[in-house]
Motif scaffolding. Sequence first.
Motif, PDB file in Angstrom:
ATOM      1  N   LEU A  20      47.059  48.084  57.508  1.00  0.00           N
ATOM      2  CA  LEU A  20      46.605  46.761  57.067  1.00  0.00           C
ATOM      3  C   LEU A  20      47.786  45.888  56.658  1.00  0.00           C
ATOM      4  CD1 LEU A  20      44.008  45.067  56.381  1.00  0.00           C
ATOM      5  CD2 LEU A  20      44.292  45.885  54.033  1.00  0.00           C
ATOM      6  N   SER A  21      47.794  44.663  57.147  1.00  0.00           N
ATOM      7  CA  SER A  21      48.784  43.692  56.694  1.00  0.00           C
ATOM      8  C   SER A  21      48.050  42.476  56.143  1.00  0.00           C
ATOM      9  CB  SER A  21      49.702  43.267  57.837  1.00  0.00           C
ATOM     10  OG  SER A  21      49.033  42.383  58.727  1.00  0.00           O
ATOM     11  N   LEU A  22      48.768  41.673  55.385  1.00  0.00           N
ATOM     12  CA  LEU A  22      48.149  40.491  54.816  1.00  0.00           C
ATOM     13  C   LEU A  22      47.632  39.563  55.899  1.00  0.00           C
ATOM     14  CD1 LEU A  22      47.600  39.354  51.967  1.00  0.00           C
ATOM     15  CD2 LEU A  22      49.672  37.987  52.205  1.00  0.00           C
ATOM     16  N   HIS A  23      48.257  39.583  57.065  1.00  0.00           N
ATOM     17  CA  HIS A  23      47.818  38.728  58.171  1.00  0.00           C
ATOM     18  C   HIS A  23      46.458  39.159  58.733  1.00  0.00           C
ATOM     19  CE1 HIS A  23      51.712  36.800  58.121  1.00  0.00           C
ATOM     20  NE2 HIS A  23      52.309  37.958  58.273  1.00  0.00           N
ATOM     21  N   ASP A  24      46.087  40.423  58.514  1.00  0.00           N
ATOM     22  CA  ASP A  24      44.788  40.924  58.982  1.00  0.00           C
ATOM     23  C   ASP A  24      43.643  40.500  58.066  1.00  0.00           C
ATOM     24  OD1 ASP A  24      45.966  42.446  61.102  1.00  0.00           O
ATOM     25  OD2 ASP A  24      46.495  44.004  59.634  1.00  0.00           O
ATOM     26  N   ILE A  25      43.985  40.064  56.871  1.00  0.00           N
ATOM     27  CA  ILE A  25      42.978  39.811  55.836  1.00  0.00           C
ATOM     28  C   ILE A  25      42.597  38.334  55.841  1.00  0.00           C
ATOM     29  CG2 ILE A  25      42.487  39.949  53.366  1.00  0.00           C
ATOM     30  CD1 ILE A  25      44.759  42.073  53.216  1.00  0.00           C
ATOM     31  N   PRO A  26      41.312  38.006  55.985  1.00  0.00           N
ATOM     32  CA  PRO A  26      40.910  36.599  55.911  1.00  0.00           C
ATOM     33  C   PRO A  26      41.342  35.982  54.590  1.00  0.00           C
ATOM     34  CG  PRO A  26      39.104  37.955  56.719  1.00  0.00           C
ATOM     35  CD  PRO A  26      40.175  38.895  56.251  1.00  0.00           C
ATOM     36  N   PRO A  27      41.775  34.731  54.606  1.00  0.00           N
ATOM     37  CA  PRO A  27      42.280  34.114  53.371  1.00  0.00           C
ATOM     38  C   PRO A  27      41.309  34.184  52.201  1.00  0.00           C
ATOM     39  CG  PRO A  27      42.855  32.763  55.262  1.00  0.00           C
ATOM     40  CD  PRO A  27      41.956  33.852  55.777  1.00  0.00           C
ATOM     41  N   HIS A  28      40.011  34.029  52.467  1.00  0.00           N
ATOM     42  CA  HIS A  28      39.065  34.052  51.350  1.00  0.00           C
ATOM     43  C   HIS A  28      38.943  35.453  50.751  1.00  0.00           C
ATOM     44  CE1 HIS A  28      36.242  35.557  54.428  1.00  0.00           C
ATOM     45  NE2 HIS A  28      35.475  35.953  53.418  1.00  0.00           N
ATOM     46  N   VAL A  29      39.168  36.492  51.559  1.00  0.00           N
ATOM     47  CA  VAL A  29      39.144  37.858  51.044  1.00  0.00           C
ATOM     48  C   VAL A  29      40.392  38.123  50.198  1.00  0.00           C
ATOM     49  CG1 VAL A  29      39.131  40.307  51.677  1.00  0.00           C
ATOM     50  CG2 VAL A  29      37.698  38.671  52.935  1.00  0.00           C
ATOM     51  N   ALA A  30      41.544  37.667  50.668  1.00  0.00           N
ATOM     52  CA  ALA A  30      42.758  37.788  49.868  1.00  0.00           C
ATOM     53  C   ALA A  30      42.606  37.037  48.545  1.00  0.00           C
ATOM     54  CB  ALA A  30      43.959  37.245  50.650  1.00  0.00           C
ATOM     55  N   GLN A  31      41.921  35.889  48.587  1.00  0.00           N
ATOM     56  CA  GLN A  31      41.693  35.126  47.356  1.00  0.00           C
ATOM     57  C   GLN A  31      40.798  35.898  46.393  1.00  0.00           C
ATOM     58  OE1 GLN A  31      43.374  32.681  46.499  1.00  0.00           O
ATOM     59  NE2 GLN A  31      42.278  31.201  45.239  1.00  0.00           N
ATOM     60  N   LEU A  32      39.809  36.611  46.913  1.00  0.00           N
ATOM     61  CA  LEU A  32      38.964  37.443  46.055  1.00  0.00           C
ATOM     62  C   LEU A  32      39.783  38.541  45.391  1.00  0.00           C
ATOM     63  CD1 LEU A  32      35.748  37.774  48.261  1.00  0.00           C
ATOM     64  CD2 LEU A  32      35.923  36.605  46.058  1.00  0.00           C
ATOM     65  N   ALA A  33      40.740  39.109  46.118  1.00  0.00           N
ATOM     66  CA  ALA A  33      41.607  40.118  45.516  1.00  0.00           C
ATOM     67  C   ALA A  33      42.430  39.518  44.389  1.00  0.00           C
ATOM     68  CB  ALA A  33      42.525  40.718  46.583  1.00  0.00           C
ATOM     69  N   ARG A  34      42.868  38.282  44.567  1.00  0.00           N
ATOM     70  CA  ARG A  34      43.612  37.600  43.507  1.00  0.00           C
ATOM     71  C   ARG A  34      42.705  37.346  42.301  1.00  0.00           C
ATOM     72  NH1 ARG A  34      48.529  35.679  45.170  1.00  0.00           N
ATOM     73  NH2 ARG A  34      48.939  35.831  47.424  1.00  0.00           N
ATOM     74  N   HIS A  35      41.473  36.918  42.557  1.00  0.00           N
ATOM     75  CA  HIS A  35      40.512  36.735  41.464  1.00  0.00           C
ATOM     76  C   HIS A  35      40.312  38.048  40.715  1.00  0.00           C
ATOM     77  CE1 HIS A  35      38.250  32.924  43.068  1.00  0.00           C
ATOM     78  NE2 HIS A  35      39.549  32.737  42.967  1.00  0.00           N
ATOM     79  N   CYS A  36      40.170  39.128  41.467  1.00  0.00           N
ATOM     80  CA  CYS A  36      39.962  40.450  40.867  1.00  0.00           C
ATOM     81  C   CYS A  36      41.122  40.811  39.951  1.00  0.00           C
ATOM     82  CB  CYS A  36      39.806  41.482  41.983  1.00  0.00           C
ATOM     83  SG  CYS A  36      39.620  43.182  41.420  1.00  0.00           S
ATOM     84  N   LEU A  37      42.347  40.569  40.405  1.00  0.00           N
ATOM     85  CA  LEU A  37      43.531  40.914  39.624  1.00  0.00           C
ATOM     86  C   LEU A  37      43.646  40.068  38.370  1.00  0.00           C
ATOM     87  CD1 LEU A  37      46.205  42.388  39.188  1.00  0.00           C
ATOM     88  CD2 LEU A  37      47.268  40.789  40.800  1.00  0.00           C
ATOM     89  N   VAL A  38      43.471  38.762  38.496  1.00  0.00           N
ATOM     90  CA  VAL A  38      43.591  37.881  37.331  1.00  0.00           C
ATOM     91  C   VAL A  38      42.499  38.184  36.315  1.00  0.00           C
ATOM     92  CG1 VAL A  38      43.402  35.480  36.562  1.00  0.00           C
ATOM     93  CG2 VAL A  38      44.823  36.059  38.540  1.00  0.00           C
ATOM     94  N   ASP A  39      41.271  38.412  36.795  1.00  0.00           N
ATOM     95  CA  ASP A  39      40.177  38.765  35.896  1.00  0.00           C
ATOM     96  C   ASP A  39      40.487  40.062  35.163  1.00  0.00           C
ATOM     97  OD1 ASP A  39      37.176  38.289  35.149  1.00  0.00           O
ATOM     98  OD2 ASP A  39      37.260  40.383  35.795  1.00  0.00           O
ATOM     99  N   ALA A  40      41.030  41.041  35.889  1.00  0.00           N
ATOM    100  CA  ALA A  40      41.362  42.326  35.272  1.00  0.00           C
ATOM    101  C   ALA A  40      42.447  42.171  34.214  1.00  0.00           C
ATOM    102  CB  ALA A  40      41.806  43.315  36.344  1.00  0.00           C
ATOM    103  N   LEU A  41      43.429  41.327  34.481  1.00  0.00           N
ATOM    104  CA  LEU A  41      44.484  41.097  33.502  1.00  0.00           C
ATOM    105  C   LEU A  41      43.926  40.458  32.233  1.00  0.00           C
ATOM    106  CD1 LEU A  41      47.279  39.903  35.940  1.00  0.00           C
ATOM    107  CD2 LEU A  41      47.452  41.860  34.379  1.00  0.00           C
ATOM    108  N   GLY A  42      43.012  39.493  32.386  1.00  0.00           N
ATOM    109  CA  GLY A  42      42.385  38.888  31.213  1.00  0.00           C
ATOM    110  C   GLY A  42      41.586  39.898  30.416  1.00  0.00           C
TER     111      GLY A  42
END
Length: 441
Positions: A20-42
Amino acid sequence: MADRSAGTVAETHAAFARDLSLHDIPPHVAQLARHCLVDALGCAMFGRQLPWSRMILAEAVETGSGGPCEIPGEPGLRLHPPQAALALGAFCHAFELDSLRKPGAGVHAGATVALPALAVAQAVGASDDDLIAAIVAGCETMFRLGAATLHTPEKSGFHAPGLTGPFGAAIACGRLMGLSATQLANAQGIAGSLASGLLAFAASGQGGMVKRLHLGRAAESGVLAARLAARGFEAPHAVIEGPYGFLDAFCSDTAPDLLTQGLGTNWALETLCLKRYACHITAHAPVEALRGMMADHGFGGAAIAEISLQGSEKLVSHHAGKAPTDIGLAQYSAPFVLALSAYRDPEDPAAFSDDALTDSGILDLMRRITVTERPGGGAKGWGVDLTVVLRDGTRLTETRDSFEGTPERPLSGEQVCGKAMRLAGDDAAEMEALCRRFLPR
């Protein structure tokens, strides 16, 4: 991406994660991963302050200080990856605020994938793009594992995130470490022998603190599994679907086809669910419905005569208790949370304080809440039918099958950062910098 049609499930998951590379991942799915990480940090920023978290952190410091991993909110402290994952996973789940999947499958992406991956990314010097791709890989495999269990481990008394979490963490962390496909399959075999967590706390009415440990241990176990696999440690590749494997040992019913179905084309991370309230997810729909009624009709807790709640079989069997002895068990009880929400703002984690356990208004209303199964085959899911009867005879009813934070009604990036900033409290400046880093506008 390489063909993954043959081999065991662990080998299929390993090949997917490795390729898997970042290019394989749809942008909205990568954004969900970012949401997941920021939420977890909070969630971790808030959770690190709690007494049970301080105990776990003390153990992590004693056994693993001096490593490369920074702990948000703990300036100057550095831990080795396993101990960092233990602390961060436990912090994240410390107060029932962390992410999961809808429909529920016993997976908590923030605590058991995003945060252990962050710890390992620091240790190996991975880029943020590599970190996001690793989170996606871990979630895509772990979510499918959870779905294939049909959530049946909890019927036998296992706490499902403690079982699924090591697998997701092993995939994400192993990918960041540059493990080969064979090593990633071994990491999952190791993770299967590290899976643990019992629901005894829910049945005994005592010891709810241990629930927070389960996700820390799952995160730590995934890191350990990946590190051992990197050293050449071997484990069974049929650990998931084989005889005496994960599904065989922990589940009374399964859907093995879900383990690899749509892998790499249908994105399981689209089922990510973020919480607004500091309580078990089964209480979110009725709380949102009740708070809406209160806003629309202008009444408070003292005006309520009785509440009837109809929902899933699991709501009735696991979350209908009315004798919580600590705040952890209270957050697990739908009647308690619903009663608390009639008197306090459930979006404020401070509302779930120890004094709520002795609040006469909350306790009195809790005893006048009945919880039964939905009729007509509605025995699964988080949807509810809520009926509120006021003391003046007014009868209000509502059916609610989704709520804000679910895939149907997702939080925006601004809302995700807003929640994280509120949870960070005195560390809001540090959290703001993390938001800018992982969720750039």
